[in-house]
Scaffold this active site. Structure first.
Site, PDB file in Angstrom:
ATOM      1  N   ARG A 280       0.818  -1.219   0.000  1.00 35.64           N
ATOM      2  CA  ARG A 280       0.000   0.000   0.000  1.00 35.64           C
ATOM      3  C   ARG A 280       0.848   1.264   0.000  1.00 35.64           C
ATOM      4  NH1 ARG A 280      -4.906  -0.881   4.427  1.00 35.64           N
ATOM      5  NH2 ARG A 280      -5.864  -2.610   3.353  1.00 35.64           N
ATOM      6  N   ASP A 281       1.910   1.279   0.828  1.00 39.49           N
ATOM      7  CA  ASP A 281       2.697   2.515   0.950  1.00 39.49           C
ATOM      8  C   ASP A 281       3.470   2.811  -0.331  1.00 39.49           C
ATOM      9  OD1 ASP A 281       3.904   0.159   1.855  1.00 39.49           O
ATOM     10  OD2 ASP A 281       5.484   1.214   2.913  1.00 39.49           O
TER      11      ASP A 281
END
Ligand SMILES: Cc1cc2nc3c(=O)[nH]c(=O)nc-3n(C[C@H](O)[C@H](O)[C@H](O)COP(=O)(O)OP(=O)(O)OC[C@H]3O[C@@H](n4cnc5c(N)ncnc54)[C@H](O)[C@@H]3O)c2cc1C
Length: 546
Positions: A280-281
């Protein structure tokens, strides 16, 4: 201004999954319990719009799963900054709490009497449980109905704005009815704070109205410490045009692609191995950087679903599919724009194993509590935490107030707190555009203190916050709703300041915290937590090894 007086053993602030669970547990142990909520009980807070995923290592899909492996996965995701004691509790108690919730009538999906457990990113084994409809509202409504069926006193639409303590021990709180302006003074032996997160500090977010970080701000003011406040999670799967909805990460396993305005699969620059299946990051940062460099489209990038079969899209994202169909959009041919979005605050109030802060009889649970998730939260560990620690906070709050008298709050403190409202209401009217200040704050935070930060962008944000704070304090109005908004704005500014100061203190990149001027992880200096506290009315940060 007169006020209503409410007395209790335990005052729970926040009427969603964490708060409702705490209130039920406190009542079960015989404590005279009051629950107060800024919105409606069971119908406010992020839990109601959540996908209702809870993790429990039952091992019903794979019997190799265990609390120990769940523990390791959670630490891995948190980049080893998590408080081990809290993670141990979370992973040991999750099964019992999820089972209890199911027994209350939530109805998690099951087959042959066993929980159906789904694989979600970052988990070694399938351990996420959902209800068939995947609607958090089913859970919060059920818990709210249960609370209302007991002798627990419930109060809706009251925004708590001050917490009182004397010599390191809790005394009570003060709140205001959002509709009538009526003031409430709560004298109580213990408080459980369960006010949720702060997603509204960012321009682009998927949080519900009112997620303005009130709890962090009140707790800091009262003398509690905050931890990991530099870590905010951004969710990279939000379609922002032609509809506004999350899409399932599973689509990327099936061939969905991310393209910039030139039609380039830009993920090859950021994660050539995993491409669109990256974490996600990394994905959030990649999209944000493309937009920043002028290679985005309408504030995001293209989502190419041309390779996804209609049957699969319907199965994985039924609501999204229907919304597109309703608008006459052909997902294979028409433009879909996707953007990262502010989602969840890993940081929060520092608590111990019993959910107690450093102020005695002051407890915190749910998203407002910190230390559990470290630098990045594992999928579905938010609601699991709200449940596990909600129950613990209620239990220890009830136990803590046995053999105690209800404290008497000093009149001077009440007067001082009332004055905050009085000043806003009764002095001569000043024309301040609250909405404009809020917009400026959200844009500044999004562009400079969000997915990508640097010393320069953070210092620029601090200057802006100083200016906005001065302006916001001048606000005056007779309109009660606007007074609530002005209190919320003050909280948003405080939380933003805390986030910026913590981000400046962490001169490295780790998990969801990315500093373009310090792009690498530096274990030697930063394998530890940044703690925030107030000293002589100044917010300070301190670094502690893990
Ligand atoms: C779109 C979306 C989907 C999600 N899906 C999942 C998922 O599937 N699984 C998962 O684990 N997590 C998920 N999350 C995260 C999860 O929903 C939250 O972390 C969780 O709701 C936190 O629960 P809580 O009870 O602590 O706070 P919330 O649910 O946010 O509730 C906060 C409560 O406090 C009250 N309150 C706030 N301020 C005050 C005040 N000043 N005075 C009085 N009351 C106040 C509010 O009215 C509300 O009742 C999702 C989040 C979003 C935004």
């Amino acid at each position: 201004m007169d006020h209503k007086k409410i007395k209790s053993d335990v005052l729970v602030i926040g009427g969603s999954e964490a708060g409702l669970t705490a209130a039920l547990e406190s009542n079960k142990l015989g404590a005279d319990t009051v629950i107060v909520s800024k919105g409606k009980l069971g119908k406010s807070g992020n839990a109601l719009i959540s996908g209702c995923g809870h993790n429990a290592p039952f091992g019903h899909e794979n019997d190799k799963d265990s609390p120990r492996i769940f523990f390791e996965d959670t630490l891995q995701s948190g980049k080893f900054l998590n408080n081990r004691d809290l993670v141990d509790i979370l992973t040991q108690e999750a099964c019992a709490r999820v089972r209890e919730l199911d027994d209350l009538g939530v109805g998690f999906e099951k087959k042959n009497g066993k929980f159906i457990q789904y694989s979600t990113p970052g988990h070694s084994y399938p351990r996420s449980c959902y209800t068939e409809k995947r609607k958090g509202l089913e859970i919060t409504s059920l818990l709210a109905d249960l609370v209302k069926s007991t002798e627990i006193k419930t109060l809706d639409n009251i925004m708590v704005f001050s917490v009182f303590q004397e010599k390191g021990s809790i005394e009570g709180a003060m709140g205001m009815n959002k509709n009538t302006g009526e003031l409430y003074v709560f004298s109580t032996k213990a408080i459980v704070l369960a006010t949720g997160g702060a997603g509204k500090i960012y321009k682009t977010n998927n949080n519900v109205v009112g997620t303005t970080g009130d709890g962090y701000s009140m707790a800091l003011e009262a003398g509690a410490e905050l931890i990991d406040m530099e870590f905010f999670q951004f969710y990279p799967h939000r379609v922002i045009s032609p509809v506004n909805m999350n899409v399932s990460p599973m689509l990327f396993k099936m061939g969905a692609k991310l393209l910039n305005k030139e039609g380039e699969r830009f993920m090859k620059k950021y994660d050539p191995t995993q491409m669109e299946e990256s974490t996600r990051d990394v994905k959030s940062r990649a999209i944000f950087t493309e937009v920043l460099n002028g290679d985005g489209v309408k504030g995001g990038v293209y989502l190419d679903l041309s390779k996804i079969k209609e049957k699969e899209l319907k199965r994985l994202n039924y609501k999204f599919y229907n919304a597109l169909e309703g608008k006459g959009v052909d997902y294979r041919k028409d433009d879909l724009i996707i953007s990262p979005i502010a989602h969840f605050y890993m940081g929060g109030i520092k608590v111990d194993r019993e959910c107690e802060t450093r102020i005695s009889n002051f407890f915190a649970c749910g998203e407002v509590a910190g230390g559990i998730h470290g630098a990045n939260r594992l999928a579905n560990n938010a609601l699991t935490s709200a449940l596990v620690f909600g129950s613990r906070a209620g239990r220890y709050a009830a136990k803590s107030c046995k053999d105690m008298n209800i404290p008497k709050i000093d009149e001077f403190k009440i007067k001082k707190s009332k004055n905050r409202i009085y000043k806003k209401r009764n002095e001569s009217y000043t024309k301040i555009d609250l909405a404009q200040i809020k917009k400026e704050l959200q844009e500044m935070m999004w562009g400079n203190a969000g997915i990508v930060k640097s010393g320069e962008s953070l210092n620029k944000t601090l200057k802006c916050l100083n200016k906005l704070e001065k302006e916001s304090l001048k606000f005056k109005s007779e309109n009660i709703r606007n007074i609530t908004h002005s209190l919320e704005l003050e909280n948003m500014i405080t939380v933003s300041r805390v986030l910026v100061l913590s981000s400046l203190a962490r001169a490295e990149s780790r998990g969801s915290h990315y500093r373009s001027d310090y792009p690498n992880t530096n274990d030697e200096e930063f394998l530890g937590n940044i703690i925030v506290k107030k000293r002589n009315s100044e917010i300070i940060t301190e670094k502690y090894p893990i």
